[in-house]
Scaffold this motif. Sequence first.
Motif, PDB file in Angstrom:
ATOM      1  N   VAL A 164       0.865  -1.292  -0.096  1.00 19.01           N
ATOM      2  CA  VAL A 164       0.042  -0.278  -0.004  1.00 19.01           C
ATOM      3  C   VAL A 164       0.977   1.207   0.055  1.00 19.01           C
ATOM      4  O   VAL A 164       0.580   2.228  -0.872  1.00 19.01           O
ATOM      5  CB  VAL A 164      -0.943   0.054   1.153  1.00 19.01           C
ATOM      6  N   VAL A 165       1.771   1.395   0.799  1.00 19.78           N
ATOM      7  CA  VAL A 165       2.901   2.530   0.973  1.00 19.78           C
ATOM      8  C   VAL A 165       3.617   2.832  -0.263  1.00 19.78           C
ATOM      9  O   VAL A 165       3.601   3.754  -0.845  1.00 19.78           O
ATOM     10  CB  VAL A 165       3.673   2.474   2.146  1.00 19.78           C
ATOM     11  N   GLY A 166       4.050   1.624  -0.788  1.00 17.29           N
ATOM     12  CA  GLY A 166       4.948   1.437  -1.954  1.00 17.29           C
ATOM     13  C   GLY A 166       4.071   1.922  -3.067  1.00 17.29           C
ATOM     14  O   GLY A 166       4.548   2.908  -4.081  1.00 17.29           O
ATOM     15  N   ALA A 167       2.769   1.603  -3.304  1.00 13.56           N
ATOM     16  CA  ALA A 167       1.808   1.858  -4.411  1.00 13.56           C
ATOM     17  C   ALA A 167       1.495   3.351  -4.452  1.00 13.56           C
ATOM     18  O   ALA A 167       1.373   4.303  -5.360  1.00 13.56           O
ATOM     19  CB  ALA A 167       0.538   1.169  -4.488  1.00 13.56           C
ATOM     20  N   ALA A 168       1.257   3.926  -3.058  1.00 11.84           N
ATOM     21  CA  ALA A 168       1.080   5.549  -2.927  1.00 11.84           C
ATOM     22  C   ALA A 168       2.263   6.095  -3.355  1.00 11.84           C
ATOM     23  O   ALA A 168       1.953   7.141  -3.850  1.00 11.84           O
ATOM     24  CB  ALA A 168       0.490   5.792  -1.267  1.00 11.84           C
ATOM     25  N   LEU A 169       3.569   5.741  -3.104  1.00 11.43           N
ATOM     26  CA  LEU A 169       4.765   6.466  -3.663  1.00 11.43           C
ATOM     27  C   LEU A 169       4.680   6.321  -4.870  1.00 11.43           C
ATOM     28  O   LEU A 169       5.053   7.501  -5.590  1.00 11.43           O
ATOM     29  CB  LEU A 169       6.006   5.915  -3.141  1.00 11.43           C
ATOM     30  N   VAL A 170       4.385   5.385  -5.547  1.00  8.28           N
ATOM     31  CA  VAL A 170       4.378   5.420  -7.002  1.00  8.28           C
ATOM     32  C   VAL A 170       3.575   6.259  -7.732  1.00  8.28           C
ATOM     33  O   VAL A 170       3.749   6.623  -8.794  1.00  8.28           O
ATOM     34  CB  VAL A 170       4.018   3.730  -7.580  1.00  8.28           C
ATOM     35  N   VAL A 171       2.118   6.191  -7.131  1.00 10.48           N
ATOM     36  CA  VAL A 171       1.450   7.068  -7.748  1.00 10.48           C
ATOM     37  C   VAL A 171       1.453   8.486  -7.364  1.00 10.48           C
ATOM     38  O   VAL A 171       1.412   9.457  -8.643  1.00 10.48           O
ATOM     39  CB  VAL A 171       0.031   6.933  -6.805  1.00 10.48           C
ATOM     40  N   LEU A 172       2.158   8.812  -6.399  1.00 10.94           N
ATOM     41  CA  LEU A 172       2.528  10.345  -6.163  1.00 10.94           C
ATOM     42  C   LEU A 172       3.710  10.784  -7.064  1.00 10.94           C
ATOM     43  O   LEU A 172       3.589  11.818  -7.859  1.00 10.94           O
ATOM     44  CB  LEU A 172       3.005  10.596  -4.660  1.00 10.94           C
ATOM     45  N   ALA A 173       4.532   9.796  -7.250  1.00 15.58           N
ATOM     46  CA  ALA A 173       5.647  10.248  -8.065  1.00 15.58           C
ATOM     47  C   ALA A 173       5.280  10.178  -9.628  1.00 15.58           C
ATOM     48  O   ALA A 173       5.839  10.821 -10.514  1.00 15.58           O
ATOM     49  CB  ALA A 173       6.730   8.999  -8.111  1.00 15.58           C
ATOM     50  N   ASN A 174       4.432   9.360 -10.019  1.00 18.71           N
ATOM     51  CA  ASN A 174       3.856   9.541 -11.595  1.00 18.71           C
ATOM     52  C   ASN A 174       3.071  10.747 -11.739  1.00 18.71           C
ATOM     53  O   ASN A 174       3.022  11.158 -13.006  1.00 18.71           O
ATOM     54  CB  ASN A 174       3.514   8.129 -12.028  1.00 18.71           C
ATOM     55  N   ILE A 175       2.304  11.162 -10.727  1.00 13.65           N
ATOM     56  CA  ILE A 175       1.318  12.183 -10.842  1.00 13.65           C
ATOM     57  C   ILE A 175       2.644  13.636 -11.153  1.00 13.65           C
ATOM     58  O   ILE A 175       2.078  14.211 -12.031  1.00 13.65           O
ATOM     59  CB  ILE A 175       0.532  12.378  -9.736  1.00 13.65           C
ATOM     60  N   ILE A 176       3.551  13.673 -10.187  1.00 15.18           N
ATOM     61  CA  ILE A 176       4.552  14.644 -10.710  1.00 15.18           C
ATOM     62  C   ILE A 176       5.003  14.610 -11.950  1.00 15.18           C
ATOM     63  O   ILE A 176       5.462  15.614 -12.615  1.00 15.18           O
ATOM     64  CB  ILE A 176       5.556  14.437  -9.267  1.00 15.18           C
ATOM     65  N   ALA A 177       5.381  13.390 -12.284  1.00 17.40           N
ATOM     66  CA  ALA A 177       6.211  13.195 -13.653  1.00 17.40           C
ATOM     67  C   ALA A 177       5.152  13.686 -14.619  1.00 17.40           C
ATOM     68  O   ALA A 177       5.639  14.515 -15.520  1.00 17.40           O
ATOM     69  CB  ALA A 177       6.612  11.904 -14.003  1.00 17.40           C
TER      70      ALA A 177
END
Length: 235
Positions: free
Chosen positions: A100-113
């Motif tokens: 869950v935490v890893g997926a949340a970081l992935v979502v945040l990073a890709n939104i920024i990208a």
Amino acid sequence: MSLLEKQPNSSSEFEVDSNHNLQQDAHLDSKIRTLRFLDAGRAAATLLALLMGLAVLGTTGHALQAYNTSRFDASSGGAAWLSMWPNNSAFDVKPTVALVVGAALVVLANIIALTSHHRFVRAKLSVAHTPLTFSAPFVGLVAAIVAIILFYVANRSATADTLLSWSCRWRHLTTASPAPQFASLCKASHAGVDLAILLIPVEFIAFVLAGVELKLQRYTAAYTNARKTPSPMLS
């Protein structure tokens, strides 16, 4: 006669300079086309990684919420089926939390990208592309790898069950609502793990494309600025 002899030489020098400029323009156009292709590929890979991250977050988050809801209800008492969850010493929920935490970081990073892509896709070539487009997929890649590593390290325990192992063990058990439906929890947990594994190569592709794009954009910007600078031979 001396003036007539110099005219052909001047004309030939002009033709050489014109051909050289045309070759330079063709070289620059080729780099720009490659840059646009890389930018479109990176955006597509980033969007795919974002969708996969949301899917991992949704599936694993649903499983974790179902467990937490029934576990918290167990503390209030009054339901016999709540004993179907093992006690804390024999149950480890950290693998699911890691996903869950890893997926949340992935979502945040890709939104920024994706935000940086929309912001700089029409920027002038003389301005170097922000390193944010390179660092964001790197963060997403690291988050996906760490989440999978933590999941499998915690899931290898021989003394404690995880949400995945426990729900899949009792997936054929039919329970009445509001008891946890182990079959759906098992499917959700498996889907989250599989998508998280597939997310790693997608993030890697986005990371590589961002790195190549950043390098090519800096080269193109330097090349364009060099062409705008007058040559000492002409001054």
